[in-house]
Design a protein around this motif. Structure first.
Motif, PDB file in Angstrom:
ATOM      1  N   GLN A 345       3.861  -2.043  -4.725  1.00  0.00           N
ATOM      2  CA  GLN A 345       3.564  -3.027  -5.770  1.00  0.00           C
ATOM      3  C   GLN A 345       4.771  -3.919  -6.038  1.00  0.00           C
ATOM      4  O   GLN A 345       4.648  -5.135  -6.211  1.00  0.00           O
ATOM      5  CB  GLN A 345       3.175  -2.323  -7.073  1.00  0.00           C
ATOM      6  CG  GLN A 345       1.865  -1.586  -7.046  1.00  0.00           C
ATOM      7  CD  GLN A 345       1.559  -0.955  -8.391  1.00  0.00           C
ATOM      8  OE1 GLN A 345       1.717  -1.582  -9.433  1.00  0.00           O
ATOM      9  NE2 GLN A 345       1.134   0.298  -8.376  1.00  0.00           N
ATOM     10  N   GLU A 346       5.958  -3.310  -6.074  1.00  0.00           N
ATOM     11  CA  GLU A 346       7.183  -4.046  -6.402  1.00  0.00           C
ATOM     12  C   GLU A 346       7.464  -5.163  -5.414  1.00  0.00           C
ATOM     13  O   GLU A 346       8.038  -6.193  -5.771  1.00  0.00           O
ATOM     14  CB  GLU A 346       8.368  -3.075  -6.448  1.00  0.00           C
ATOM     15  CG  GLU A 346       8.324  -2.099  -7.618  1.00  0.00           C
ATOM     16  CD  GLU A 346       9.429  -1.056  -7.530  1.00  0.00           C
ATOM     17  OE1 GLU A 346      10.125  -1.025  -6.474  1.00  0.00           O
ATOM     18  OE2 GLU A 346       9.595  -0.272  -8.475  1.00  0.00           O
ATOM     19  N   ASN A 347       7.082  -4.948  -4.163  1.00  0.00           N
ATOM     20  CA  ASN A 347       7.378  -5.924  -3.116  1.00  0.00           C
ATOM     21  C   ASN A 347       6.179  -6.790  -2.755  1.00  0.00           C
ATOM     22  O   ASN A 347       6.201  -7.499  -1.740  1.00  0.00           O
ATOM     23  CB  ASN A 347       7.878  -5.197  -1.861  1.00  0.00           C
ATOM     24  CG  ASN A 347       9.198  -4.484  -2.102  1.00  0.00           C
ATOM     25  OD1 ASN A 347      10.128  -5.066  -2.653  1.00  0.00           O
ATOM     26  ND2 ASN A 347       9.282  -3.212  -1.718  1.00  0.00           N
ATOM     27  N   MET A 348       5.138  -6.749  -3.577  1.00  0.00           N
ATOM     28  CA  MET A 348       3.911  -7.479  -3.280  1.00  0.00           C
ATOM     29  C   MET A 348       4.131  -8.991  -3.391  1.00  0.00           C
ATOM     30  O   MET A 348       4.509  -9.501  -4.445  1.00  0.00           O
ATOM     31  CB  MET A 348       2.814  -7.062  -4.269  1.00  0.00           C
ATOM     32  CG  MET A 348       1.461  -7.669  -3.965  1.00  0.00           C
ATOM     33  SD  MET A 348       0.710  -6.895  -2.516  1.00  0.00           S
ATOM     34  CE  MET A 348      -0.819  -7.849  -2.399  1.00  0.00           C
ATOM     35  N   PRO A 349       3.934  -9.743  -2.312  1.00  0.00           N
ATOM     36  CA  PRO A 349       4.068 -11.214  -2.385  1.00  0.00           C
ATOM     37  C   PRO A 349       3.028 -11.812  -3.331  1.00  0.00           C
ATOM     38  O   PRO A 349       1.957 -11.231  -3.552  1.00  0.00           O
ATOM     39  CB  PRO A 349       3.835 -11.663  -0.941  1.00  0.00           C
ATOM     40  CG  PRO A 349       4.112 -10.453  -0.106  1.00  0.00           C
ATOM     41  CD  PRO A 349       3.658  -9.291  -0.942  1.00  0.00           C
ATOM     42  N   SER A 350       3.336 -12.973  -3.840  1.00  0.00           N
ATOM     43  CA  SER A 350       2.452 -13.597  -4.826  1.00  0.00           C
ATOM     44  C   SER A 350       1.445 -14.559  -4.215  1.00  0.00           C
ATOM     45  O   SER A 350       0.569 -15.066  -4.907  1.00  0.00           O
ATOM     46  CB  SER A 350       3.295 -14.341  -5.874  1.00  0.00           C
ATOM     47  OG  SER A 350       4.103 -15.325  -5.241  1.00  0.00           O
ATOM     48  N   SER A 351       1.555 -14.852  -2.923  1.00  0.00           N
ATOM     49  CA  SER A 351       0.665 -15.828  -2.303  1.00  0.00           C
ATOM     50  C   SER A 351       0.175 -15.325  -0.948  1.00  0.00           C
ATOM     51  O   SER A 351       0.710 -14.369  -0.391  1.00  0.00           O
ATOM     52  CB  SER A 351       1.385 -17.171  -2.143  1.00  0.00           C
ATOM     53  OG  SER A 351       2.532 -17.023  -1.310  1.00  0.00           O
ATOM     54  N   GLU A 352      -0.841 -16.017  -0.440  1.00  0.00           N
ATOM     55  CA  GLU A 352      -1.396 -15.703   0.882  1.00  0.00           C
ATOM     56  C   GLU A 352      -0.771 -16.619   1.925  1.00  0.00           C
ATOM     57  O   GLU A 352      -0.364 -17.732   1.594  1.00  0.00           O
ATOM     58  CB  GLU A 352      -2.918 -15.891   0.875  1.00  0.00           C
ATOM     59  CG  GLU A 352      -3.667 -14.928  -0.029  1.00  0.00           C
ATOM     60  CD  GLU A 352      -3.690 -13.496   0.512  1.00  0.00           C
ATOM     61  OE1 GLU A 352      -3.004 -13.205   1.521  1.00  0.00           O
ATOM     62  OE2 GLU A 352      -4.371 -12.678  -0.098  1.00  0.00           O
ATOM     63  N   PRO A 353      -0.663 -16.156   3.193  1.00  0.00           N
ATOM     64  CA  PRO A 353      -1.217 -14.912   3.734  1.00  0.00           C
ATOM     65  C   PRO A 353      -0.312 -13.692   3.557  1.00  0.00           C
ATOM     66  O   PRO A 353      -0.661 -12.592   3.964  1.00  0.00           O
ATOM     67  CB  PRO A 353      -1.391 -15.240   5.216  1.00  0.00           C
ATOM     68  CG  PRO A 353      -0.239 -16.161   5.507  1.00  0.00           C
ATOM     69  CD  PRO A 353      -0.080 -17.008   4.270  1.00  0.00           C
ATOM     70  N   GLU A 354       0.861 -13.912   2.937  1.00  0.00           N
ATOM     71  CA  GLU A 354       1.846 -12.837   2.840  1.00  0.00           C
ATOM     72  C   GLU A 354       1.313 -11.615   2.098  1.00  0.00           C
ATOM     73  O   GLU A 354       1.613 -10.466   2.464  1.00  0.00           O
ATOM     74  CB  GLU A 354       3.123 -13.339   2.168  1.00  0.00           C
ATOM     75  CG  GLU A 354       3.942 -14.315   2.998  1.00  0.00           C
ATOM     76  CD  GLU A 354       3.364 -15.727   2.992  1.00  0.00           C
ATOM     77  OE1 GLU A 354       2.443 -15.988   2.167  1.00  0.00           O
ATOM     78  OE2 GLU A 354       3.802 -16.556   3.807  1.00  0.00           O
ATOM     79  N   ALA A 355       0.514 -11.842   1.042  1.00  0.00           N
ATOM     80  CA  ALA A 355       0.000 -10.708   0.265  1.00  0.00           C
ATOM     81  C   ALA A 355      -0.901  -9.817   1.121  1.00  0.00           C
ATOM     82  O   ALA A 355      -0.766  -8.581   1.114  1.00  0.00           O
ATOM     83  CB  ALA A 355      -0.763 -11.225  -0.953  1.00  0.00           C
ATOM     84  N   SER A 356      -1.807 -10.428   1.862  1.00  0.00           N
ATOM     85  CA  SER A 356      -2.703  -9.636   2.713  1.00  0.00           C
ATOM     86  C   SER A 356      -1.942  -8.961   3.848  1.00  0.00           C
ATOM     87  O   SER A 356      -2.273  -7.832   4.246  1.00  0.00           O
ATOM     88  CB  SER A 356      -3.816 -10.523   3.269  1.00  0.00           C
ATOM     89  OG  SER A 356      -4.689 -10.922   2.235  1.00  0.00           O
ATOM     90  N   ARG A 357      -0.942  -9.626   4.367  1.00  0.00           N
ATOM     91  CA  ARG A 357      -0.129  -9.006   5.421  1.00  0.00           C
ATOM     92  C   ARG A 357       0.632  -7.805   4.881  1.00  0.00           C
ATOM     93  O   ARG A 357       0.843  -6.813   5.586  1.00  0.00           O
ATOM     94  CB  ARG A 357       0.813 -10.054   6.015  1.00  0.00           C
ATOM     95  CG  ARG A 357       0.066 -11.122   6.807  1.00  0.00           C
ATOM     96  CD  ARG A 357       0.953 -12.278   7.245  1.00  0.00           C
ATOM     97  NE  ARG A 357       0.192 -13.252   8.032  1.00  0.00           N
ATOM     98  CZ  ARG A 357       0.685 -14.383   8.502  1.00  0.00           C
ATOM     99  NH1 ARG A 357       1.957 -14.713   8.253  1.00  0.00           N
ATOM    100  NH2 ARG A 357      -0.077 -15.205   9.220  1.00  0.00           N
TER     101      ARG A 357
END
Length: 381
Positions: A345-357
């Motif tokens: 959770q701490e390292n979860m990106p805020s935008s796509e496609p990074e979040a899904s990756r």
């Protein structure tokens, strides 16, 4: 180790690591490729392979192969071929041990599910995920991200099936940083690791298939390559029950294939005038591999295995269930990232496609058992 051939990968000629490290022997007198191998063995990603599918998903029996035992068997075959050809055994072994680290849970069924879920975000490929894991996700050392492996190891993993013309997004990201010369062939050590993988699973999957009752000897004897070995074994051991001869069949087939690779590779080295590791990369053709005749036999064996084992109805049913597990987990975490473990959770990106990756990275690292447990837990809520 035997003396290295001129066309082998010599540790002192390595292109090195992306992050420079002090040159000292504080952890023992090991060269760069030996350190690569040891970092892989000590990694969490490597340990997780003991609970990842090879052929049978979450097998009930203790004797079926998993990704970890498969990787060890590939390494044994790879070292044997490398030694005979005067190649670097340590680099070959490291490549063999690392080649499946990017596989998600449930084998190819899990990969199919992730590929489908990730279509809008660039897709998923287990080979690229291996490099992503080793260069970014597996970071036990405070001085740099990833394992900081040698250029030669990363190159060999990137091109384990030969030159790459159209890299996936994950491989393209790694290549942008490490410049892996994707359009050239890799080292002979990498080529040997790749063919060793084929030899291992072609033959050991037969053993597991017979153990599971999905294959039988009579089926296998449809294949001339198998039938020829089998006739010789039965003639030598006429009073031994057929089931006890499967190990001998596996042994003979592996030995025949290994000897073919050694002979054929030597012939191509001589015919092409290969004298350096760079010659190998610039040759424009595969050098380390089967003879044309053995390659044809191996393709026939693979087709047989797909028809009779990998696509057996019980295997297809298990694969469909596994795909459902991964697809459902991806959907849940995509909708509710807060259900992921705290560090993710701490390292979860805020935008796509990074979040899904990021979610795909989490799922790809799971073992079969962990994925099953999370699925049951989240669907019980």
């Amino acid at each position: 180790m035997t003396s290295l051939a001129s066309y082998a990968s010599h540790p002192e000629q390595s292109r090195g690591r992306f992050y420079p490290e002090p040159d000292h022997n504080v952890r023992g007198p090991r060269n760069i490729f030996q350190r690569d191998r040891d970092r892989i063995i000590h990694s969490i990603a490597f340990r997780r392979l003991r609970h990842k599918t090879q052929v049978f998903i979450a097998p009930d029996g203790d004797h079926y192969r998993v990704r970890l035992t498969h990787s060890l068997e590939v390494a044994q075959i790879g070292r044997t071929i490398a030694r005979a050809l005067g190649l670097n055994e340590d680099l070959t072994e490291a490549l063999c041990l690392a080649h499946d680290i990017g596989h998600p849970p449930f084998g190819h069924a899990g990969e199919d599910a992730l590929e489908e879920a990730m279509k809008p975000y660039g897709g998923f490929d287990h080979n690229a995920q291996t490099l992503r894991t080793l260069t970014e996700l597996e970071s036990p050392y405070p001085a740099w991200p990833g394992l900081n492996l040698s250029w030669e190891l990363l190159e060999g993993l990137a091109k384990h099936n030969g030159p790459v013309e159209s890299p996936s997004w994950a491989l393209a990201q790694v290549d942008a940083k490490y410049r892996l010369d994707l359009r050239n062939w890799p080292s002979l050590e990498a080529q040997v690791a790749a063919i060793s993988d084929d030899i291992a699973y072609d033959n050991h999957d037969i053993d597991d298939g017979i153990r599971a009752g999905l294959l039988d000897i009579e089926q296998l004897l449809e294949l001339p390559f198998v039938a020829e070995r089998w006739r010789g074994i039965v003639a030598r051991f006429p009073n031994v029950k057929p089931r006890r001869l499967i190990g001998e069949l596996t042994r003979e087939q592996i030995g025949t294939m290994v000897n073919d690779v050694i002979t054929s590779t030597r012939e191509r080295i001589e015919a092409l005038g290969i004298s350096t590791a760079d010659d190998v990369r610039q040759a424009g053709v595969m050098i380390g591999g089967f003879s044309p005749a053995m390659a044809a036999e191996e393709r026939t064996l693979k087709k047989f295995m797909y028809r009779n084992l990998y696509h057996h109805q019980s295997q297809l049913d298990a694969a469909e269930q596994a795909r459902s597990v991964i697809a459902r987990l991806f959907a849940i975490y995509h909708a509710k990232p807060g259900l992921m473990p705290e560090e993710w959770q701490e390292n979860m990106p805020s935008s796509e496609p990074e979040a899904s990756r990021h979610i795909a990275d989490f799922l790809a690292g799971m073992t079969d058992r962990y994925a099953t447990d999370r699925y049951k837990e989240l669907n019980a809520e």
